[in-house]
Design an enzyme around this catalytic site. Structure first.
Site, PDB file in Angstrom:
ATOM      1  CG  ASP A  89       1.853 -30.679 -19.493  1.00 47.23           C
ATOM      2  OD1 ASP A  89       2.596 -30.824 -19.724  1.00 47.23           O
ATOM      3  OD2 ASP A  89       1.111 -31.615 -20.460  1.00 47.23           O
ATOM      4  CB  CYS A 100      -0.881 -37.446 -13.557  1.00 47.19           C
ATOM      5  SG  CYS A 100      -2.686 -36.980 -14.314  1.00 47.19           S
TER       6      CYS A 100
END
Length: 524
Positions: free
Chosen positions: A446, A311
């Site tokens: 996350d 990412c």
């Protein structure tokens, strides 16, 4: 080796047949007493008369099969599935007869009547005749418990009686059997065979909503998503994948008023970009379960390393290297952080990587990584740009990071998406459960740091994951780096890891050697 649940069900059923006969000691009508309604003649929901199950125990032990079937018909279900297995599901052929008779009465009154499925672990051809005489319009044939010859004989018996054979597949060899049956029945196979794929493994009774997604492309036009449908959101997800039917058991048997919502959610949905994304991901996952690098693994084993998302891509060379190393997803941040990307960059990168990887594939699955736009505010200019790129097909999906996704049916132009939840305390998993109930097959977890939407370099507390993560395969983000990735994979066996700061020199600037080392560690 201990006996799995499916083997135990089949063994005990054989013992009951030896003792009681194929009718299980129940008086069966000499002739069929009703006409025939085509099973899944139109797309729709198949709702189940189900008292119990091996995984849940008693679900609705005192249910009235006729009353419940009437509720399903009033909700406009396409079919009613009647469990007739007695040891684990507490069903009986009496239920099948009663429900079939009630549908005939509804038809005579001009009311909506459902097709009737006999759902059982059928083993013999004569059981098809019994089901027919009891009023069934279709019979379940589980490919996993029948050899080729017996499956063909039973399907042909159904064909001869003018009822449908609902062939359930899940394992690799089941699909071969399905092809064999379709070929054996010839030109009329499409009229007789309806395929179903069970999200529940009948050996362990664990469910995975990505299993049907991975195999939809291998099934005939008429295909059913079985098990794991608990909410209207789940029903919409199945329809998005392109299934023409859903089979729903526990949720509606326990809560009959839910039937109308589930039916409406499925019937109002359609195959779309969201379903296409999940099919792509699931096919990619399954294609990579085996690898020539791991010849010692038995077929069917899960490879020891997870799928990988890199990412925060801001440079072309970083994204191209990640793809060459085997990244499965690339993330582009559309949020006002140091990793913020631009529409121009993403459009150019997407065109180049798809040009470089036009038709290359691994086991028939496109090798080019899936491209994802990460947003933290869908109403911001950045968020709207990502959504537009997903609608155009430049991006494969949008990641809603710590914000609510669009609700089912509220978008005029649907686009593919998934969700990321920030977790730092047990109560944060309530939001994860809410997302799952809305039909999200996976949720990225996350680390939660107040005031920072992501890319913090912090990890989720291990104790929290062990306590709250549950049985669904994990997608993990937050603080994954070269020093801890091996331990995280060994301990939690995630399906996907999302890495950003752990392979960077600075925000958005990836380090080529760190990325190479990451994939080396994962492939050891």
């Amino acid at each position: 080796m201990s006996e799995d649940i499916l083997s135990k069900i089949v063994r005990m059923r054989r013992e009951d047949i030896e003792r009681l006969g194929l009718n299980f000691g129940i008086e069966i009508p000499e002739k069929r007493r009703r006409g025939h309604i085509e099973f899944l003649g139109t797309p729709g929901a198949i709702l189940e008369v189900k008292r119990a199950s091996p995984s849940k125990g008693d679900i609705a032990p005192d249910l009235d099969p006729v009353g419940l079937a009437g509720t399903y018909a009033d909700a406009h279900a396409q079919a009613v599935s009647v469990l007739t297995e007695g040891n684990f599901f507490k069903g009986t052929l009496r239920d099948l007869i009663a429900v079939a008779d009630s549908m005939e009465e509804r038809a005579k009154k001009g009311l909506h009547a459902c097709a009737v499925l006999r759902k059982d672990f059928l083993l013999f051809e004569d059981e098809i005749d019994i089901a027919y005489r009891c009023g069934a319009d279709a019979v379940l044939l589980i490919a996993r418990i029948l050899d080729d010859g017996q499956l063909i004989k039973m399907a042909k018996r159904a064909q001869g009686l003018g009822i449908q054979a609902f062939v359930e597949v899940r394992e690799k060899d089941d699909f071969r059997k399905l092809d064999v049956v379709l070929e054996a029945l010839g030109a009329d196979a499409a009229k007789t065979i309806v395929a179903g794929v069970n999200s529940r493994d009948l050996a362990t009774f664990h469910t995975d909503p990505l299993v049907p997604a991975a195999v939809r492309g291998k099934l005939p036009a008429k295909a059913v998503f079985e098990s794991g449908i608990l909410t209207p959101g789940d029903a919409a997800y199945a329809r998005n994948l392109g299934f023409t039917g859903i089979l729903v058991g526990e949720a509606v048997a326990k809560n009959p008023p839910l039937a109308k919502e589930v039916v409406a959610a499925f019937e109002s949905g359609c195959e779309n970009a969201r379903g296409k994304f999940w099919k792509k991901f699931a096919e990619r996952r399954d294609a990579k379960r085996f690898s020539a690098k791991f010849p010692e693994l038995a077929e069917g084993s899960v490879r020891p390393h997870p799928l990988v998302k890199i990412c925060g891509i801001t440079r072309e060379e970083d994204g191209m290297l990640a793809a060459e190393l085997g990244a499965d997803m690339l993330g582009f941040v559309f949020s006002t952080t140091k990793r913020l990307t631009t529409e121009e960059f993403v459009r150019g990168f997407a065109a180049k990587i798809r040009l470089c990887h036009p038709e290359r594939s691994v086991n028939g699955v496109e090798e080019s990584p899936l491209l994802v736009g990460v947003i933290t505010d869908p109403d911001s200019p950045e968020g709207q740009t990502a959504i537009r790129l997903a609608r155009e097909g430049v991006l494969d999906a949008v990641q809603f990071h710590g914000v609510n996704p669009p609700k089912v049916g509220e978008l005029a132009e649907p686009f593919a998406h998934y969700c990321a939840a920030r977790v730092g305390a047990p109560e944060d998993f309530e939001y994860v459960a809410t997302l799952r109930s809305h039909g999200e097959p996976r949720v990225l977890l996350d680390a939660k740091v107040e005031g920072i939407p992501g890319g913090t370099g912090k990890t989720i507390p291990e104790s929290l994951l062990l306590e709250k993560a549950g049985d669904l395969p994990l997608w993990l983000a937050g603080g994954i780096n070269l020093e801890n990735v091996g331990e995280i994979v060994a301990k939690f066996r995630p399906e996907l890891i999302d890495v950003s700061s752990g392979v960077e020199d600075a925000p958005g600037i990836k380090n080529a050697e760190k990325m190479r080392k990451l994939f080396e560690i994962l492939q050891k």
